[in-house]
Design a protein around this motif. Sequence first.
Motif, PDB file in Angstrom:
ATOM      1  N   GLU A 160     -14.573  -4.573 -18.573  1.00 54.72           N
ATOM      2  CA  GLU A 160     -14.937  -3.727 -17.434  1.00 54.72           C
ATOM      3  C   GLU A 160     -15.163  -4.560 -16.185  1.00 54.72           C
ATOM      4  O   GLU A 160     -14.738  -4.191 -15.082  1.00 54.72           O
ATOM      5  N   ARG A 161     -15.845  -5.674 -16.352  1.00 45.18           N
ATOM      6  CA  ARG A 161     -16.120  -6.562 -15.219  1.00 45.18           C
ATOM      7  C   ARG A 161     -14.825  -7.160 -14.674  1.00 45.18           C
ATOM      8  O   ARG A 161     -14.614  -7.208 -13.452  1.00 45.18           O
ATOM      9  N   TRP A 162     -13.975  -7.619 -15.562  1.00 44.69           N
ATOM     10  CA  TRP A 162     -12.718  -8.219 -15.126  1.00 44.69           C
ATOM     11  C   TRP A 162     -11.842  -7.186 -14.409  1.00 44.69           C
ATOM     12  O   TRP A 162     -11.204  -7.509 -13.399  1.00 44.69           O
ATOM     13  N   ALA A 163     -11.834  -5.963 -14.914  1.00 44.91           N
ATOM     14  CA  ALA A 163     -11.021  -4.914 -14.294  1.00 44.91           C
ATOM     15  C   ALA A 163     -11.498  -4.611 -12.878  1.00 44.91           C
ATOM     16  O   ALA A 163     -10.708  -4.190 -12.020  1.00 44.91           O
ATOM     17  N   ALA A 164     -12.785  -4.841 -12.627  1.00 45.70           N
ATOM     18  CA  ALA A 164     -13.354  -4.614 -11.297  1.00 45.70           C
ATOM     19  C   ALA A 164     -13.286  -5.863 -10.423  1.00 45.70           C
ATOM     20  O   ALA A 164     -13.841  -5.885  -9.319  1.00 45.70           O
ATOM     21  N   GLY A 165     -12.626  -6.904 -10.933  1.00 47.10           N
ATOM     22  CA  GLY A 165     -12.492  -8.138 -10.164  1.00 47.10           C
ATOM     23  C   GLY A 165     -13.754  -8.982 -10.138  1.00 47.10           C
ATOM     24  O   GLY A 165     -13.949  -9.795  -9.237  1.00 47.10           O
ATOM     25  N   ARG A 166     -14.615  -8.805 -11.141  1.00 42.84           N
ATOM     26  CA  ARG A 166     -15.876  -9.540 -11.205  1.00 42.84           C
ATOM     27  C   ARG A 166     -15.873 -10.511 -12.374  1.00 42.84           C
ATOM     28  O   ARG A 166     -15.040 -10.431 -13.275  1.00 42.84           O
ATOM     29  N   THR A 167     -16.817 -11.431 -12.341  1.00 44.56           N
ATOM     30  CA  THR A 167     -16.952 -12.407 -13.419  1.00 44.56           C
ATOM     31  C   THR A 167     -18.033 -11.952 -14.396  1.00 44.56           C
ATOM     32  O   THR A 167     -18.762 -10.995 -14.143  1.00 44.56           O
ATOM     33  N   VAL A 168     -18.121 -12.645 -15.528  1.00 45.42           N
ATOM     34  CA  VAL A 168     -19.216 -12.421 -16.479  1.00 45.42           C
ATOM     35  C   VAL A 168     -19.902 -13.760 -16.730  1.00 45.42           C
ATOM     36  O   VAL A 168     -19.285 -14.818 -16.628  1.00 45.42           O
ATOM     37  N   THR A 169     -21.178 -13.713 -17.050  1.00 46.56           N
ATOM     38  CA  THR A 169     -21.895 -14.938 -17.342  1.00 46.56           C
ATOM     39  C   THR A 169     -21.311 -15.613 -18.576  1.00 46.56           C
ATOM     40  O   THR A 169     -21.000 -14.936 -19.574  1.00 46.56           O
ATOM     41  N   PRO A 170     -21.162 -16.933 -18.563  1.00 50.15           N
ATOM     42  CA  PRO A 170     -20.643 -17.628 -19.754  1.00 50.15           C
ATOM     43  C   PRO A 170     -21.523 -17.422 -20.986  1.00 50.15           C
ATOM     44  O   PRO A 170     -21.039 -17.530 -22.116  1.00 50.15           O
ATOM     45  N   GLU A 171     -22.801 -17.106 -20.777  1.00 49.36           N
ATOM     46  CA  GLU A 171     -23.703 -16.874 -21.910  1.00 49.36           C
ATOM     47  C   GLU A 171     -23.277 -15.675 -22.755  1.00 49.36           C
ATOM     48  O   GLU A 171     -23.659 -15.583 -23.927  1.00 49.36           O
ATOM     49  N   LEU A 172     -22.529 -14.760 -22.166  1.00 46.29           N
ATOM     50  CA  LEU A 172     -22.121 -13.560 -22.882  1.00 46.29           C
ATOM     51  C   LEU A 172     -21.429 -13.885 -24.202  1.00 46.29           C
ATOM     52  O   LEU A 172     -21.536 -13.128 -25.173  1.00 46.29           O
ATOM     53  N   TRP A 173     -20.718 -15.024 -24.250  1.00 48.25           N
ATOM     54  CA  TRP A 173     -19.891 -15.319 -25.417  1.00 48.25           C
ATOM     55  C   TRP A 173     -20.683 -15.905 -26.578  1.00 48.25           C
ATOM     56  O   TRP A 173     -20.142 -16.078 -27.678  1.00 48.25           O
ATOM     57  N   ARG A 174     -21.958 -16.177 -26.354  1.00 47.10           N
ATOM     58  CA  ARG A 174     -22.787 -16.749 -27.429  1.00 47.10           C
ATOM     59  C   ARG A 174     -22.906 -15.820 -28.639  1.00 47.10           C
ATOM     60  O   ARG A 174     -22.671 -16.256 -29.779  1.00 47.10           O
ATOM     61  N   PRO A 175     -23.286 -14.534 -28.455  1.00 46.77           N
ATOM     62  CA  PRO A 175     -23.352 -13.653 -29.629  1.00 46.77           C
ATOM     63  C   PRO A 175     -21.983 -13.212 -30.135  1.00 46.77           C
ATOM     64  O   PRO A 175     -21.883 -12.620 -31.210  1.00 46.77           O
ATOM     65  N   VAL A 176     -20.947 -13.491 -29.341  1.00 47.99           N
ATOM     66  CA  VAL A 176     -19.593 -13.066 -29.708  1.00 47.99           C
ATOM     67  C   VAL A 176     -18.942 -14.057 -30.667  1.00 47.99           C
ATOM     68  O   VAL A 176     -18.216 -13.668 -31.598  1.00 47.99           O
ATOM     69  N   GLY A 177     -19.229 -15.347 -30.472  1.00 51.31           N
ATOM     70  CA  GLY A 177     -18.550 -16.402 -31.219  1.00 51.31           C
ATOM     71  C   GLY A 177     -18.445 -16.184 -32.715  1.00 51.31           C
ATOM     72  O   GLY A 177     -17.343 -16.292 -33.282  1.00 51.31           O
ATOM     73  N   PRO A 178     -19.536 -15.875 -33.401  1.00 53.53           N
ATOM     74  CA  PRO A 178     -19.444 -15.724 -34.862  1.00 53.53           C
ATOM     75  C   PRO A 178     -18.591 -14.547 -35.308  1.00 53.53           C
ATOM     76  O   PRO A 178     -18.279 -14.432 -36.503  1.00 53.53           O
ATOM     77  N   HIS A 179     -18.202 -13.680 -34.380  1.00 51.02           N
ATOM     78  CA  HIS A 179     -17.487 -12.460 -34.749  1.00 51.02           C
ATOM     79  C   HIS A 179     -16.139 -12.344 -34.036  1.00 51.02           C
ATOM     80  O   HIS A 179     -15.622 -11.244 -33.841  1.00 51.02           O
ATOM     81  N   ILE A 180     -15.581 -13.476 -33.665  1.00 53.29           N
ATOM     82  CA  ILE A 180     -14.239 -13.473 -33.076  1.00 53.29           C
ATOM     83  C   ILE A 180     -13.247 -12.908 -34.086  1.00 53.29           C
ATOM     84  O   ILE A 180     -13.258 -13.258 -35.267  1.00 53.29           O
ATOM     85  N   ASN A 181     -12.407 -12.010 -33.601  1.00 49.73           N
ATOM     86  CA  ASN A 181     -11.386 -11.402 -34.459  1.00 49.73           C
ATOM     87  C   ASN A 181     -10.073 -11.334 -33.684  1.00 49.73           C
ATOM     88  O   ASN A 181      -9.939 -11.929 -32.607  1.00 49.73           O
ATOM     89  N   GLN A 182      -9.136 -10.604 -34.219  1.00 53.38           N
ATOM     90  CA  GLN A 182      -7.812 -10.545 -33.610  1.00 53.38           C
ATOM     91  C   GLN A 182      -7.868  -9.997 -32.190  1.00 53.38           C
ATOM     92  O   GLN A 182      -7.081 -10.404 -31.327  1.00 53.38           O
ATOM     93  N   THR A 183      -8.786  -9.084 -31.924  1.00 55.65           N
ATOM     94  CA  THR A 183      -8.910  -8.505 -30.591  1.00 55.65           C
ATOM     95  C   THR A 183      -9.638  -9.449 -29.644  1.00 55.65           C
ATOM     96  O   THR A 183      -9.174  -9.717 -28.525  1.00 55.65           O
ATOM     97  N   ILE A 184     -10.756  -9.970 -30.085  1.00 55.87           N
ATOM     98  CA  ILE A 184     -11.611 -10.774 -29.207  1.00 55.87           C
ATOM     99  C   ILE A 184     -11.013 -12.143 -28.910  1.00 55.87           C
ATOM    100  O   ILE A 184     -11.297 -12.735 -27.860  1.00 55.87           O
ATOM    101  N   VAL A 185     -10.160 -12.653 -29.784  1.00 53.67           N
ATOM    102  CA  VAL A 185      -9.619 -13.991 -29.554  1.00 53.67           C
ATOM    103  C   VAL A 185      -8.824 -14.058 -28.249  1.00 53.67           C
ATOM    104  O   VAL A 185      -8.747 -15.115 -27.610  1.00 53.67           O
ATOM    105  N   SER A 186      -8.264 -12.923 -27.828  1.00 55.09           N
ATOM    106  CA  SER A 186      -7.542 -12.925 -26.549  1.00 55.09           C
ATOM    107  C   SER A 186      -8.499 -13.142 -25.377  1.00 55.09           C
ATOM    108  O   SER A 186      -8.132 -13.748 -24.372  1.00 55.09           O
TER     109      SER A 186
END
Length: 296
Positions: free
Chosen positions: A210-236
């Motif tokens: 949503e942020r990227w579609a609006a031309g905005r950035t996201v905090t790098p911290e966002l990916w901390r809870p994401v890392g252990p659950h990377i899958n085929q969709t999130i890896v992109s």
Amino acid sequence: MDSIVLQRIIAFLEKLLATQATPEALNWLLEKKQLVQASETGKELYLPFSATPRYVGKAPLNSTLEELEQANQLRKGFNPGNWTTDQIARTILLLCLPSENADNYSKTILKLFGNADMGELVALYAALPLLPHPEKFVYQATEGIRTNMGNVYEAIALNNPYPAENFTEAAWNQMVLKTIFTGKSLNKIYGLDERSNPELARMLSDYAHERWAAGRTVTPELWRPVGPHINQTIVSDIKRIFTSENEVEQEAAALACSQSNYPEAQALLEEHPLLKHKIAEGQLDWSQISQKAIMA
């Protein structure tokens, strides 16, 4: 929490308060503490709880590292680093209220929540992990994360072990997402790594899109809870932030991959040997990402 631990916590809080409060303030608190301890209905708590700042002030504690370590030893996750004198005194009063009857105790505390001003709410929410019968306050705490008062929200979400230990997955995920949305640091959420989950990873990925579609950035911290659950969709998403011109985003991508067993994530990390080496040697971690994100 047994009575012995409770008394140790009260003694510790009184010691902290004695470094900042005047003798007159300490005498006032002792008098009110005795009244609360002898209370049969809990009503003796209400007036002193409200009046506390007038007698003990609102000075910051400026706790030492040794004191913070002692706090954590008394109650894992307890961190009074940002507390003030009125918070300490109010928490002492809360802990002195007779608590043998769980229903009566929680009824008295919840009545305080219902009539509290902002300062009182901060004290109440920050004290939750110390209170007897913590299960009685889960609904109040999950409702509290809806607040628009920044100080009150921080008292619940940051440096507080209560949510990690008591929130449902849905409430936990909403709290993490709101912490990002309001620009606060994920590094201050107790139990963040232990309570990461696939649904939260999906929600954070959607938020990033949503942020990227609006031309905005996201905090790098966002990916901390994401890392252990990377899958085929999130890896992109991870591939995208690896190609960022922002060095901190690249570091976050590498850390996320280092948390994952997903083969494509591991392959991406292999393509960045310097970052992989820094992670392996302890030269790069999420705390550093947090500091860099704050400074950006």
